[in-house]
Design an enzyme around this catalytic site. Structure first.
Site, PDB file in Angstrom:
ATOM      1  N   TRP A  68     -14.232   3.364  -1.595  1.00  0.00           N
ATOM      2  CA  TRP A  68     -13.050   1.914  -1.219  1.00  0.00           C
ATOM      3  C   TRP A  68     -13.438   2.060   0.159  1.00  0.00           C
ATOM      4  O   TRP A  68     -14.361   2.362   0.226  1.00  0.00           O
ATOM      5  CB  TRP A  68     -11.496   3.390  -1.008  1.00  0.00           C
ATOM      6  CG  TRP A  68     -10.864   1.116  -1.464  1.00  0.00           C
ATOM      7  CD1 TRP A  68     -10.170   0.942   0.164  1.00  0.00           C
ATOM      8  CD2 TRP A  68     -10.153   0.097  -1.418  1.00  0.00           C
ATOM      9  NE1 TRP A  68      -8.920   0.467   0.206  1.00  0.00           N
ATOM     10  CE2 TRP A  68      -9.482  -0.742  -0.756  1.00  0.00           C
ATOM     11  CE3 TRP A  68     -10.499  -0.300  -2.647  1.00  0.00           C
ATOM     12  CZ2 TRP A  68      -7.812  -1.249  -1.641  1.00  0.00           C
ATOM     13  CZ3 TRP A  68     -10.134  -0.659  -3.352  1.00  0.00           C
ATOM     14  CH2 TRP A  68      -9.227  -1.815  -3.139  1.00  0.00           C
ATOM     15  N   ASP A  73     -11.196  -3.631   9.222  1.00  0.00           N
ATOM     16  CA  ASP A  73     -10.377  -4.110  10.004  1.00  0.00           C
ATOM     17  C   ASP A  73      -9.739  -3.798   9.068  1.00  0.00           C
ATOM     18  O   ASP A  73      -9.235  -3.450   7.880  1.00  0.00           O
ATOM     19  CB  ASP A  73     -10.502  -5.647  10.159  1.00  0.00           C
ATOM     20  CG  ASP A  73     -10.368  -6.166   9.247  1.00  0.00           C
ATOM     21  OD1 ASP A  73     -10.158  -6.055   8.188  1.00  0.00           O
ATOM     22  OD2 ASP A  73     -10.711  -7.314   9.481  1.00  0.00           O
ATOM     23  N   GLU A 102      -9.224  -4.895   5.453  1.00  0.00           N
ATOM     24  CA  GLU A 102     -10.460  -3.553   5.537  1.00  0.00           C
ATOM     25  C   GLU A 102     -12.135  -4.687   5.207  1.00  0.00           C
ATOM     26  O   GLU A 102     -12.154  -4.842   3.836  1.00  0.00           O
ATOM     27  CB  GLU A 102     -10.019  -2.944   3.426  1.00  0.00           C
ATOM     28  CG  GLU A 102      -8.497  -2.795   3.588  1.00  0.00           C
ATOM     29  CD  GLU A 102      -8.457  -1.900   2.741  1.00  0.00           C
ATOM     30  OE1 GLU A 102      -7.796  -2.223   1.453  1.00  0.00           O
ATOM     31  OE2 GLU A 102      -7.474  -0.748   2.962  1.00  0.00           O
ATOM     32  N   GLU A 127       2.848  -9.985  -2.372  1.00  0.00           N
ATOM     33  CA  GLU A 127       1.926  -9.715  -0.834  1.00  0.00           C
ATOM     34  C   GLU A 127       2.009 -11.052   0.001  1.00  0.00           C
ATOM     35  O   GLU A 127       1.306 -11.770   0.687  1.00  0.00           O
ATOM     36  CB  GLU A 127       0.735  -9.134  -1.570  1.00  0.00           C
ATOM     37  CG  GLU A 127      -0.768  -9.402  -0.762  1.00  0.00           C
ATOM     38  CD  GLU A 127      -2.148  -8.307  -0.862  1.00  0.00           C
ATOM     39  OE1 GLU A 127      -2.678  -7.431  -0.869  1.00  0.00           O
ATOM     40  OE2 GLU A 127      -2.472  -9.710  -1.746  1.00  0.00           O
TER      41      GLU A 127
HETATM   42  C1  BGC Z   1      -4.855  -4.958   2.801  1.00  0.00           C
HETATM   43  C2  BGC Z   1      -4.806  -4.077   3.861  1.00  0.00           C
HETATM   44  C3  BGC Z   1      -3.892  -2.772   3.172  1.00  0.00           C
HETATM   45  C4  BGC Z   1      -3.761  -2.432   1.518  1.00  0.00           C
HETATM   46  C5  BGC Z   1      -2.545  -1.891   0.665  1.00  0.00           C
HETATM   47  C6  BGC Z   1      -5.279  -4.721   1.092  1.00  0.00           C
HETATM   48  O1  BGC Z   1      -6.134  -6.039   0.252  1.00  0.00           O
HETATM   49  O2  BGC Z   1      -6.105  -6.162   2.726  1.00  0.00           O
HETATM   50  O3  BGC Z   1      -4.334  -4.284   4.534  1.00  0.00           O
HETATM   51  O4  BGC Z   1      -2.783  -1.987   3.278  1.00  0.00           O
HETATM   52  O5  BGC Z   1      -4.159  -4.505   0.505  1.00  0.00           O
HETATM   53  O6  BGC Z   1      -1.381  -2.895   0.633  1.00  0.00           O
END
Ligand code: BGC
Length: 359
Positions: free
Chosen positions: A107, A158, A161, A314
């Site tokens: 990751w 960031d 990610e 999301e």
């Molecule tokens: C997001 C992160 C988040 C993670 C888990 C990722 O795709 O970019 O901000 O912490 O998912 O929700």
């Protein structure tokens, strides 16, 4: 309380492990972990609705987890002191398994903002709910402060990610907010001058010639995570002209008329959809700026995106920025995460605050 508030509380509680960790999403292949970033906001939302035991269990899980890596952190700090080279395995991850392990998937791990965010969140919890818990938290807090003191200027991924080699303004804001919160609660834990250094570095390097905060050093676009520069992390006041200019630029570039908020213009993750949690965030800013009608409109939009069973995704994909990039992500990982606990958390935090205006 609205039924979507009630179902959000139920969804969050049902997805908290016995360890105290919150899973990011129970139904998405990559999100079976607990992130400090998501988790802090989920715990904060539980405090906002009076579910304090849930929030405390999360903070205790973080504390135990961080202390498990104490030797690892000390080894890293030793290497930095001796000016030896470090590699990504020396650093802490951004997410843990629900038992606090590292997990086996590769990751994009080196992300600092979650550690700053957790500091901010644990201080809010101790300040408003249970000051006695601070004694338990102090060893982990001290360790995280040492970790961030050593690393804050290093480029890292960031909050989305991405962009490992850059220095991100919203990350600096999270570090500032977390360390400033600790300093205000127990000043001796934070090295003298550290928060001032982070703040002046951010203000010197993180504002465009047009006067708004920028995505990262050398990239003058905005990113919706810049909202947290003021709310909640307080690097500047919410009425600061640089922040208000940032809000305007976010409205111009990444708020869809009649819709929600995108992460940033060039986003192509699942084609780059509108994110519920960021739409709540802009509503939160509007609320604090006394722009209540606009806040309400965004919150209604968020509610309209919930599934009939109350689950919130999301992101939604009806108006993606880069439609050709949607299907490849679905083929790789399945449909976008739903429910995403962080979406429910931001909905609860903002809606409970909005509810106080409606009485
Ligand atoms: C997001 C992160 C988040 C993670 C888990 C990722 O795709 O970019 O901000 O912490 O998912 O929700």
């Amino acid at each position: 309380m609205k039924s979507l508030e009630q179902s959000s509380i139920q969804i969050i509680k049902a997805n908290q492990a016995a360890s105290g960790a919150y899973i990011a999403s129970p139904a998405f292949s990559q999100y079976g972990y607990s992130w400090l970033r998501d988790g802090m906001w989920i715990a904060h939302s539980m405090d906002a609705v009076g579910e304090h035991a849930s929030a405390a269990a999360f903070h205790r899980w973080v504390e135990r987890t961080i202390l498990r890596y104490e030797q690892h952190i000390n080894a890293l700090l030793g290497k930095l002191d001796r000016k030896e080279p470090i590699s990504d395995v020396d650093l802490l991850p951004t997410r843990f398994t629900l038992d606090g392990d590292l997990g086996s998937d590769v990751w994009t791990d080196f992300q600092l903002d979650g550690y700053g965010a957790w500091l901010w969140g644990v201080v809010q919890h101790c300040r408003t709910v249970d000051a006695a818990l601070w004694d338990e938290m102090r060893p982990a807090v001290r360790l995280v402060v040492r970790y961030l003191d050593a690393l804050w200027m290093m480029p890292n991924y960031d909050c989305w990610e991405e962009f490992r080699d850059e220095i991100h303004i919203s990350t600096l804001a999270a570090l500032y907010g977390g360390l400033a919160a600790v300093q205000s609660f127990e000043a001796a834990l934070v090295p003298d001058g550290l928060i001032e250094k982070i703040r002046s570095y951010t203000l010197e390097n993180g504002v465009s010639p047009n006067g708004h905060f920028i995505k990262f050093l050398g990239n003058a676009n905005v990113d919706a995570s810049l909202l947290w520069v003021a709310l909640p992390f307080g690097l500047v006041d919410i009425h600061d002209p640089r922040f208000l200019r940032t809000v305007e630029k976010i409205e111009q570039d990444i708020l869809r008329l009649g819709g929600g908020v995108y992460r940033y213009c060039a986003d192509n993750y699942f084609g780059g959809g509108e994110w519920l949690l960021l739409t709540c965030w802009l509503a939160w800013v509007y609320l604090r700026l006394n722009r209540l009608d606009e806040a309400r409109r965004l919150m209604r939009w968020v509610e309209e995106q919930a599934r009939p069973n109350g689950e919130m995704p999301e992101q939604v994909s009806a108006h993606t920025l880069d439609p050709a990039q949607y299907q490849p992500w679905v083929e790789r990982w399945g449909n976008p995460a739903c429910p995403l606990l962080w979406s429910h958390a931001m909905y609860l935090i903002v809606q409970t605050e909005l509810d106080t205006f409606e009485k």
